[in-house]
Design a protein around this motif. Structure first.
Motif, PDB file in Angstrom:
ATOM      1  N   UNK A 300       2.021  -1.002  22.338  1.00 26.30           N
ATOM      2  CA  UNK A 300       2.000  -1.129  20.839  1.00 26.30           C
ATOM      3  C   UNK A 300       1.662  -1.733  20.017  1.00 26.30           C
ATOM      4  N   UNK A 301       0.841  -2.569  20.514  1.00 21.89           N
ATOM      5  CA  UNK A 301      -0.724  -3.590  19.229  1.00 21.89           C
ATOM      6  C   UNK A 301      -1.395  -2.162  19.768  1.00 21.89           C
ATOM      7  N   UNK A 302      -1.597  -2.562  20.400  1.00 21.70           N
ATOM      8  CA  UNK A 302      -3.128  -1.591  20.665  1.00 21.70           C
ATOM      9  C   UNK A 302      -3.007   0.054  19.507  1.00 21.70           C
ATOM     10  N   UNK A 303      -1.698   0.647  19.837  1.00 26.51           N
ATOM     11  CA  UNK A 303      -1.921   1.891  19.124  1.00 26.51           C
ATOM     12  C   UNK A 303      -1.148   1.641  17.438  1.00 26.51           C
ATOM     13  N   UNK A 304      -0.312  -0.139  17.479  1.00 28.77           N
ATOM     14  CA  UNK A 304      -0.499   0.089  15.571  1.00 28.77           C
ATOM     15  C   UNK A 304      -1.937  -0.281  15.717  1.00 28.77           C
ATOM     16  N   UNK A 305      -2.901  -0.834  16.037  1.00 30.42           N
ATOM     17  CA  UNK A 305      -3.701  -1.285  15.582  1.00 30.42           C
ATOM     18  C   UNK A 305      -4.706  -0.121  15.396  1.00 30.42           C
ATOM     19  N   UNK A 306      -4.626   0.808  16.148  1.00 29.29           N
ATOM     20  CA  UNK A 306      -5.467   2.385  15.880  1.00 29.29           C
ATOM     21  C   UNK A 306      -5.017   2.463  14.654  1.00 29.29           C
ATOM     22  N   UNK A 307      -4.056   2.835  14.448  1.00 24.61           N
ATOM     23  CA  UNK A 307      -2.659   3.049  13.055  1.00 24.61           C
ATOM     24  C   UNK A 307      -3.270   2.862  11.997  1.00 24.61           C
ATOM     25  N   UNK A 308      -3.227   0.855  11.644  1.00 21.10           N
ATOM     26  CA  UNK A 308      -3.845   0.532  10.838  1.00 21.10           C
ATOM     27  C   UNK A 308      -5.800   1.228  10.377  1.00 21.10           C
ATOM     28  N   UNK A 309      -5.909   1.032  11.419  1.00 23.50           N
ATOM     29  CA  UNK A 309      -7.272   1.928  11.376  1.00 23.50           C
ATOM     30  C   UNK A 309      -7.278   3.186  10.362  1.00 23.50           C
ATOM     31  N   UNK A 310      -6.011   4.159  10.152  1.00 24.84           N
ATOM     32  CA  UNK A 310      -5.809   5.402   9.498  1.00 24.84           C
ATOM     33  C   UNK A 310      -5.285   4.720   8.318  1.00 24.84           C
ATOM     34  N   UNK A 311      -5.071   3.669   8.202  1.00 20.28           N
ATOM     35  CA  UNK A 311      -4.051   3.521   6.671  1.00 20.28           C
ATOM     36  C   UNK A 311      -2.819   3.656   6.702  1.00 20.28           C
ATOM     37  N   UNK A 312      -2.879   3.968   8.324  1.00 23.42           N
ATOM     38  CA  UNK A 312      -1.178   3.860   8.296  1.00 23.42           C
ATOM     39  C   UNK A 312      -0.107   3.069   9.132  1.00 23.42           C
ATOM     40  N   UNK A 313       1.134   2.928   8.654  1.00 22.61           N
ATOM     41  CA  UNK A 313       2.419   2.457   9.328  1.00 22.61           C
ATOM     42  C   UNK A 313       3.081   3.435  10.606  1.00 22.61           C
ATOM     43  N   UNK A 314       3.623   2.793  11.419  1.00 21.99           N
ATOM     44  CA  UNK A 314       3.841   3.036  12.829  1.00 21.99           C
ATOM     45  C   UNK A 314       5.345   2.904  12.935  1.00 21.99           C
TER      46      UNK A 314
END
Length: 346
Positions: A300-314
């Motif tokens: 989850x931490x890796x996924x949320x970090x990748x989403x943050x690079x897209x400007x998104x909240x998960x």
């Protein structure tokens, strides 16, 4: 057990905040982009929430009935467009009957090579309207009116596109070899122990459908995915005019993740890898929300970090059907979209 009949309930949702802080109670205008079964799942959920719904569909399919019609008649592949129309059919007996008619496939007798074998009737109907009207958008509008579709269906481009990709394959000695695969149907079935290294649209600068660009500009919400990542989701970010419209729209943007990440097309990829692919091909594209089923995300931490690079909240939500099949449940997905639209994730 009593059997419920009649239309499925609609849940009123508010539109996102506009300048001045006003919030409208009218149904939100939603644009959903994708292709195939993934887009159908999204539409089946969204049609419960709004009547202002537009589907924008990939036009690179080259397999099955669609591929035959494309090769023989030079038309857009109608299959994914047909599936989107069927997903938007009204819940009345009329709508459900026409949904089944559109999805009906002819099957020749054993040992007979029939010219209609495996053709979907809806594909033939759509192509007939195109030939009579000479306009793919008008033909889809007429088909939608016949079906009582709750929304409109548009192609991402008004000419057929081809997807080509470079695939790395491990040979018997363990060495990686690069092979170019042309065609959506072949690329989608690249197989295990392969890695899609690069994907291209041909022609790369094809004009996008003008009506699709207009719908994106006027939308309150734009939703990309779920669907085959390289052949149904990514193409929308590879067509220059469409990508520019998605980046410029004042609408809020949702990315809906797949329930299964390790498919023939995305062998060995994690959920975070899926997000990295979009960032690689469209670094300027940003999202507000990434919607994912918790069971489809490992780290989850890796996924949320990748989403943050897209400007998104998960936003994590149980959106799959009960059981072992990786299929989105329309009611669960509708609930998740409703909560996002209403700002309940913030």
């Amino acid at each position: 057990m009593a059997l419920l009949t009649g239309p499925l309930p609609r849940v009123p949702v508010a539109q996102p905040d506009r300048p001045g802080g006003a919030r409208s109670q009218n149904p939100p205008s939603v644009v959903a982009l994708g292709g195939g079964h993934g887009l159908s799942a999204s539409l089946a959920a969204l049609r419960l929430l709004t009547t202002e719904l537009t589907a924008i569909v990939t036009v690179a399919d080259d397999g099955g009935s669609s591929g035959r019609l494309r090769r023989e008649l030079g038309v857009l592949p109608p299959g994914d467009l047909r599936m989107a129309l069927a997903a938007l059919c009204d819940d009345t007996e009329w709508g459900q009957t026409w949904r089944d008619v559109m999805q009906h496939r002819f099957k020749s007798l054993d040992h007979v090579e029939g010219s209609l074998d495996n053709h979907a009737l809806g594909n033939l109907l759509i192509v007939t309207l195109w030939e009579l009207l000479g306009d793919p958008v008008a033909g889809l509008q007429w088909a939608g009116a016949l079906l009582g579709a709750r929304g409109q269906v548009l192609p991402m481009a008004t000419r057929p596109l081809t997807i080509e990709g470079d695939v790395l394959t491990e040979d018997a000695t363990g060495k990686l070899r690069s092979t170019t695969i042309s065609g959506q149907s072949k690329l989608a079935a690249a197989g295990r122990n392969t890695h899609v290294n690069d994907v291209r649209l041909i022609p790369e600068d094809a004009p996008a459908c003008a009506e699709a660009l207009n719908a994106i500009e006027l939308a309150d919400w734009v939703i990309l995915g779920p669907g085959s990542w390289y052949t149904s989701v990514l193409p929308h970010l590879m067509l220059p005019q469409l990508r520019d419209a998605l980046c410029a729209t004042p609408a809020r943007r949702i990315l809906t993740m797949n329930l299964a990440t390790d498919t023939k097309e995305t062998s060995g990829m994690t959920a975070a890898d899926h997000l990295a692919v979009l960032q690689r091909y469209a670094p300027e594209m940003k999202f507000d929300v990434v919607l994912a089923d918790p069971f489809a995300v490992g780290d989850r931490a890796e996924f949320e970090s990748a989403a943050a690079r897209l400007g998104a909240a998960v936003v994590f939500g149980r959106v799959g059907t009960p059981g072992r099949r990786a299929v989105h449940d329309p009611l669960r997905l509708a609930t998740a979209y409703h909560d996002i639209f209403a700002g309940e994730h913030e």
